[in-house]
Design a protein around this motif. Structure first.
Motif, PDB file in Angstrom:
ATOM      1  N   VAL A  35      57.095  70.864  -7.084  1.00  0.00           N
ATOM      2  CA  VAL A  35      57.418  70.594  -5.677  1.00  0.00           C
ATOM      3  C   VAL A  35      56.146  70.587  -4.834  1.00  0.00           C
ATOM      4  O   VAL A  35      55.936  69.716  -3.984  1.00  0.00           O
ATOM      5  CB  VAL A  35      58.412  71.640  -5.148  1.00  0.00           C
ATOM      6  CG1 VAL A  35      58.578  71.505  -3.635  1.00  0.00           C
ATOM      7  CG2 VAL A  35      59.757  71.489  -5.837  1.00  0.00           C
ATOM      8  N   THR A  36      55.270  71.555  -5.085  1.00  0.00           N
ATOM      9  CA  THR A  36      54.028  71.645  -4.316  1.00  0.00           C
ATOM     10  C   THR A  36      53.123  70.449  -4.576  1.00  0.00           C
ATOM     11  O   THR A  36      52.582  69.844  -3.628  1.00  0.00           O
ATOM     12  CB  THR A  36      53.281  72.941  -4.674  1.00  0.00           C
ATOM     13  OG1 THR A  36      54.158  74.056  -4.489  1.00  0.00           O
ATOM     14  CG2 THR A  36      52.054  73.120  -3.797  1.00  0.00           C
ATOM     15  N   VAL A  37      52.938  70.100  -5.837  1.00  0.00           N
ATOM     16  CA  VAL A  37      52.086  68.958  -6.179  1.00  0.00           C
ATOM     17  C   VAL A  37      52.644  67.671  -5.571  1.00  0.00           C
ATOM     18  O   VAL A  37      51.900  66.851  -5.027  1.00  0.00           O
ATOM     19  CB  VAL A  37      51.965  68.831  -7.708  1.00  0.00           C
ATOM     20  CG1 VAL A  37      51.236  67.534  -8.080  1.00  0.00           C
ATOM     21  CG2 VAL A  37      51.225  70.023  -8.287  1.00  0.00           C
ATOM     22  N   THR A  38      53.952  67.510  -5.632  1.00  0.00           N
ATOM     23  CA  THR A  38      54.576  66.330  -5.043  1.00  0.00           C
ATOM     24  C   THR A  38      54.346  66.275  -3.536  1.00  0.00           C
ATOM     25  O   THR A  38      54.051  65.210  -2.978  1.00  0.00           O
ATOM     26  CB  THR A  38      56.088  66.319  -5.340  1.00  0.00           C
ATOM     27  OG1 THR A  38      56.286  66.347  -6.753  1.00  0.00           O
ATOM     28  CG2 THR A  38      56.746  65.080  -4.761  1.00  0.00           C
ATOM     29  N   GLU A  98      63.244  75.319  -4.505  1.00  0.00           N
ATOM     30  CA  GLU A  98      61.991  75.618  -5.196  1.00  0.00           C
ATOM     31  C   GLU A  98      60.758  75.553  -4.304  1.00  0.00           C
ATOM     32  O   GLU A  98      59.655  75.808  -4.753  1.00  0.00           O
ATOM     33  CB  GLU A  98      61.804  74.652  -6.377  1.00  0.00           C
ATOM     34  CG  GLU A  98      62.946  74.636  -7.367  1.00  0.00           C
ATOM     35  CD  GLU A  98      63.127  75.974  -8.062  1.00  0.00           C
ATOM     36  OE1 GLU A  98      62.179  76.779  -8.060  1.00  0.00           O
ATOM     37  OE2 GLU A  98      64.214  76.224  -8.597  1.00  0.00           O
ATOM     38  N   GLY A  99      60.948  75.183  -3.038  1.00  0.00           N
ATOM     39  CA  GLY A  99      59.808  75.063  -2.133  1.00  0.00           C
ATOM     40  C   GLY A  99      59.703  76.195  -1.138  1.00  0.00           C
ATOM     41  O   GLY A  99      58.924  77.138  -1.308  1.00  0.00           O
ATOM     42  N   GLU A 100      60.513  76.142  -0.085  1.00  0.00           N
ATOM     43  CA  GLU A 100      60.458  77.143   0.979  1.00  0.00           C
ATOM     44  C   GLU A 100      61.875  77.602   1.325  1.00  0.00           C
ATOM     45  O   GLU A 100      62.462  77.145   2.313  1.00  0.00           O
ATOM     46  CB  GLU A 100      59.762  76.567   2.213  1.00  0.00           C
ATOM     47  CG  GLU A 100      58.323  76.143   1.965  1.00  0.00           C
ATOM     48  CD  GLU A 100      57.603  75.757   3.236  1.00  0.00           C
ATOM     49  OE1 GLU A 100      57.142  76.662   3.956  1.00  0.00           O
ATOM     50  OE2 GLU A 100      57.503  74.550   3.518  1.00  0.00           O
ATOM     51  N   PRO A 101      62.421  78.514   0.524  1.00  0.00           N
ATOM     52  CA  PRO A 101      63.809  78.960   0.757  1.00  0.00           C
ATOM     53  C   PRO A 101      64.023  79.664   2.088  1.00  0.00           C
ATOM     54  O   PRO A 101      65.141  79.719   2.595  1.00  0.00           O
ATOM     55  CB  PRO A 101      64.072  79.907  -0.416  1.00  0.00           C
ATOM     56  CG  PRO A 101      62.726  80.351  -0.880  1.00  0.00           C
ATOM     57  CD  PRO A 101      61.826  79.176  -0.644  1.00  0.00           C
ATOM     58  N   TYR A 102      62.956  80.196   2.686  1.00  0.00           N
ATOM     59  CA  TYR A 102      63.096  80.892   3.969  1.00  0.00           C
ATOM     60  C   TYR A 102      63.420  79.936   5.107  1.00  0.00           C
ATOM     61  O   TYR A 102      63.788  80.376   6.200  1.00  0.00           O
ATOM     62  CB  TYR A 102      61.816  81.680   4.293  1.00  0.00           C
ATOM     63  CG  TYR A 102      60.549  80.999   3.847  1.00  0.00           C
ATOM     64  CD1 TYR A 102      60.001  79.951   4.565  1.00  0.00           C
ATOM     65  CD2 TYR A 102      59.921  81.400   2.672  1.00  0.00           C
ATOM     66  CE1 TYR A 102      58.848  79.321   4.151  1.00  0.00           C
ATOM     67  CE2 TYR A 102      58.762  80.779   2.244  1.00  0.00           C
ATOM     68  CZ  TYR A 102      58.230  79.734   2.986  1.00  0.00           C
ATOM     69  OH  TYR A 102      57.094  79.096   2.554  1.00  0.00           O
ATOM     70  N   ILE A 167      58.014  83.955  -1.938  1.00  0.00           N
ATOM     71  CA  ILE A 167      56.964  83.007  -1.572  1.00  0.00           C
ATOM     72  C   ILE A 167      56.620  82.152  -2.790  1.00  0.00           C
ATOM     73  O   ILE A 167      56.315  82.660  -3.866  1.00  0.00           O
ATOM     74  CB  ILE A 167      55.707  83.745  -1.068  1.00  0.00           C
ATOM     75  CG1 ILE A 167      56.047  84.565   0.178  1.00  0.00           C
ATOM     76  CG2 ILE A 167      54.593  82.747  -0.772  1.00  0.00           C
ATOM     77  CD1 ILE A 167      56.503  83.750   1.354  1.00  0.00           C
ATOM     78  N   ARG A 168      56.665  80.843  -2.620  1.00  0.00           N
ATOM     79  CA  ARG A 168      56.375  79.893  -3.698  1.00  0.00           C
ATOM     80  C   ARG A 168      55.062  79.173  -3.389  1.00  0.00           C
ATOM     81  O   ARG A 168      54.537  79.259  -2.265  1.00  0.00           O
ATOM     82  CB  ARG A 168      57.503  78.866  -3.827  1.00  0.00           C
ATOM     83  CG  ARG A 168      58.905  79.469  -3.782  1.00  0.00           C
ATOM     84  CD  ARG A 168      59.263  80.170  -5.071  1.00  0.00           C
ATOM     85  NE  ARG A 168      60.512  80.925  -4.950  1.00  0.00           N
ATOM     86  CZ  ARG A 168      61.727  80.399  -5.007  1.00  0.00           C
ATOM     87  NH1 ARG A 168      61.881  79.099  -5.154  1.00  0.00           N
ATOM     88  NH2 ARG A 168      62.804  81.176  -4.921  1.00  0.00           N
ATOM     89  N   PRO A 169      54.514  78.425  -4.353  1.00  0.00           N
ATOM     90  CA  PRO A 169      53.277  77.669  -4.084  1.00  0.00           C
ATOM     91  C   PRO A 169      53.382  76.705  -2.907  1.00  0.00           C
ATOM     92  O   PRO A 169      52.385  76.414  -2.245  1.00  0.00           O
ATOM     93  CB  PRO A 169      53.054  76.906  -5.397  1.00  0.00           C
ATOM     94  CG  PRO A 169      53.707  77.751  -6.439  1.00  0.00           C
ATOM     95  CD  PRO A 169      54.911  78.348  -5.766  1.00  0.00           C
ATOM     96  N   ALA A 170      54.602  76.216  -2.612  1.00  0.00           N
ATOM     97  CA  ALA A 170      54.780  75.298  -1.481  1.00  0.00           C
ATOM     98  C   ALA A 170      54.418  75.944  -0.148  1.00  0.00           C
ATOM     99  O   ALA A 170      54.225  75.240   0.851  1.00  0.00           O
ATOM    100  CB  ALA A 170      56.221  74.790  -1.444  1.00  0.00           C
ATOM    101  N   PHE A 171      54.323  77.271  -0.133  1.00  0.00           N
ATOM    102  CA  PHE A 171      53.890  77.971   1.082  1.00  0.00           C
ATOM    103  C   PHE A 171      52.522  77.470   1.537  1.00  0.00           C
ATOM    104  O   PHE A 171      52.214  77.443   2.731  1.00  0.00           O
ATOM    105  CB  PHE A 171      53.840  79.472   0.790  1.00  0.00           C
ATOM    106  CG  PHE A 171      53.417  80.319   1.959  1.00  0.00           C
ATOM    107  CD1 PHE A 171      54.309  80.631   2.964  1.00  0.00           C
ATOM    108  CD2 PHE A 171      52.120  80.817   2.050  1.00  0.00           C
ATOM    109  CE1 PHE A 171      53.933  81.422   4.045  1.00  0.00           C
ATOM    110  CE2 PHE A 171      51.731  81.600   3.120  1.00  0.00           C
ATOM    111  CZ  PHE A 171      52.641  81.900   4.124  1.00  0.00           C
ATOM    112  N   LEU A 172      51.687  77.040   0.585  1.00  0.00           N
ATOM    113  CA  LEU A 172      50.344  76.560   0.900  1.00  0.00           C
ATOM    114  C   LEU A 172      50.376  75.240   1.667  1.00  0.00           C
ATOM    115  O   LEU A 172      49.367  74.865   2.278  1.00  0.00           O
ATOM    116  CB  LEU A 172      49.530  76.397  -0.385  1.00  0.00           C
ATOM    117  CG  LEU A 172      49.291  77.681  -1.193  1.00  0.00           C
ATOM    118  CD1 LEU A 172      48.563  77.372  -2.484  1.00  0.00           C
ATOM    119  CD2 LEU A 172      48.498  78.689  -0.357  1.00  0.00           C
TER     120      LEU A 172
END
Length: 375
Positions: A35-38, A98-102, A167-172
């Motif tokens: 998800v983050t790479v995309t 899988e990205g930002e559930p918050y 917190i997932r990598p998509a947080f970045l």
């Protein structure tokens, strides 16, 4: 021939619907890293498209590309909020899992609504101004305050609240929203001001009037005093002040301040440590003539308070907020009136500063006024 700036930006931003729908159907995106790479690849592709299609007039201002790409992400945020409220489906489920559930929280939904509406309109207006070679400084400062307020509450709230363990990598992907506004703010403050021209006579006359001869300024000072006290009080409330007034307030009027998501607590602390000192500086600026910084910063803080109050009030009433933390129906009118007035005051201050800026301009040197008359 290059496409018109605003229709091109609208067309690009609306592409968020088919793009998100297509990505939502890709099974490979069921992993946080994917998800983050995309997300990174989509943003890079967008920037490349905007850069290649940008006309000569737009290419001279790098903020054109920022506003165009951010208009796309604004539509993505609107899709998220509409989907989480059940109005649409099948677009951003993969990202929410899988990205930002918050972003499923009431606060996350409200900041997405704000970004997808107010920020989106600001982006289009600033893109149009750049294309027409007009000043967008005031719009930019309002946007700057709104976006910075959103990010300085959202990021710490994610880390400190109950979603801190998710917190997932998509947080970045939020990092550009922290760095780019700083760079954009420097560029905006360096642009020439577009204030009404005031003669030296008018400036001198404005600055000689006492506060009692300026009823609007007197009203603003009174508002700022009350707002400063209210800001300090709510700061004490979230810091668990043991007084009866704080206890009664948090349980009877704003129980949302107890919500374990941490966003309301962070918001009140940001108010206490940043907005409260600014209110005090504004009182000084309305009493002491020649505070040239006040018109610009009044715009920044008006945008910041507007975003904060919209998100705070909306979250306090939203169905995603657990019932014990929602504002009780019997105090809705008191709660709404108080918070609307709190948001309205900074806008009146910004309007006053821009409408009649003579009081805030540098005073003419001694003797200059008289010499000009004898010439």
């Amino acid at each position: 021939m290059q496409p018109p700036a605003v229709p091109g930006a609208i067309g690009l931003s609306l592409a968020a619907f088919p793009v998100s729908y297509a990505l939502n159907s890709v099974s490979a995106l069921a992993h946080p890293v994917a998800v983050t790479v995309t997300g990174v690849l989509v943003l890079l592709a967008l920037f490349s498209m905007v850069y290649l299609q940008g006309g000569e007039s737009q290419s001279r201002d790098p903020l054109f590309y920022v506003f165009t790409v951010f208009s796309f992400t604004s539509v993505i945020d609107m899709i998220i909020s509409l989907e989480e409220d059940g109005h649409i489906s099948g677009f951003m489920e993969f990202y929410m899992k899988e990205g930002e559930p918050y972003l499923r929280t009431a606060y996350g939904i409200m900041i997405c609504y704000w970004d997808g509406s107010v920020h989106y309109l600001l982006y289009l207006a600033m893109i149009a101004a750049i294309a027409q070679r007009k000043s967008y400084r005031n719009l930019g400062l309002y946007w700057l305050g709104s976006l910075m307020m959103s990010i300085v509450v959202f990021l710490p709230g994610n880390l400190l609240g109950k979603y801190g363990s998710e917190i997932r990598p998509a947080f970045l992907l939020n990092v550009p929203y922290l760095l780019i506004p700083v760079w954009a703010g420097v560029r905006l403050f360096r642009q020439p001001k577009s204030l009404p021209c005031c003669t030296a006579d008018k400036v001198a006359l404005e600055q000689q009037r006492s506060l009692y001869q300026r009823p609007l300024d007197l009203g603003l000072v009174l508002f700022l005093v009350v707002a400063a006290v209210f800001t300090f009080f709510r700061g004490l409330v979230v810091l668990d002040c043991p007084s009866d007034s704080c206890f009664n307030y948090i349980y009877q009027y704003e129980p949302y301040l107890r919500d374990p998501v941490a966003y309301p607590k962070v918001q009140m602390l940001v108010y206490m440590f940043y907005v409260l000192p600014f209110f005090c500086l504004c009182i000084y600026g309305l009493l002491q003539p020649g505070c040239t910084w006040l018109p610009d910063w009044a715009l920044v803080f008006a945008g910041a308070v507007a975003q904060a109050q919209f998100s705070h009030v909306g979250s306090s009433l939203h169905h995603r907020t657990p019932y014990p933390y929602r504002t009780p129906e019997e105090v809705w009118w008191v709660f709404l009136l108080t918070n609307i007035l709190y948001a309205l005051g900074p806008h009146l201050l910004a309007y006053r500063c821009l409408r009649s800026p003579g009081f805030f301009q540098p005073a003419a040197p001694p003797g200059h006024h008289g010499k000009k008359k004898h010439q």
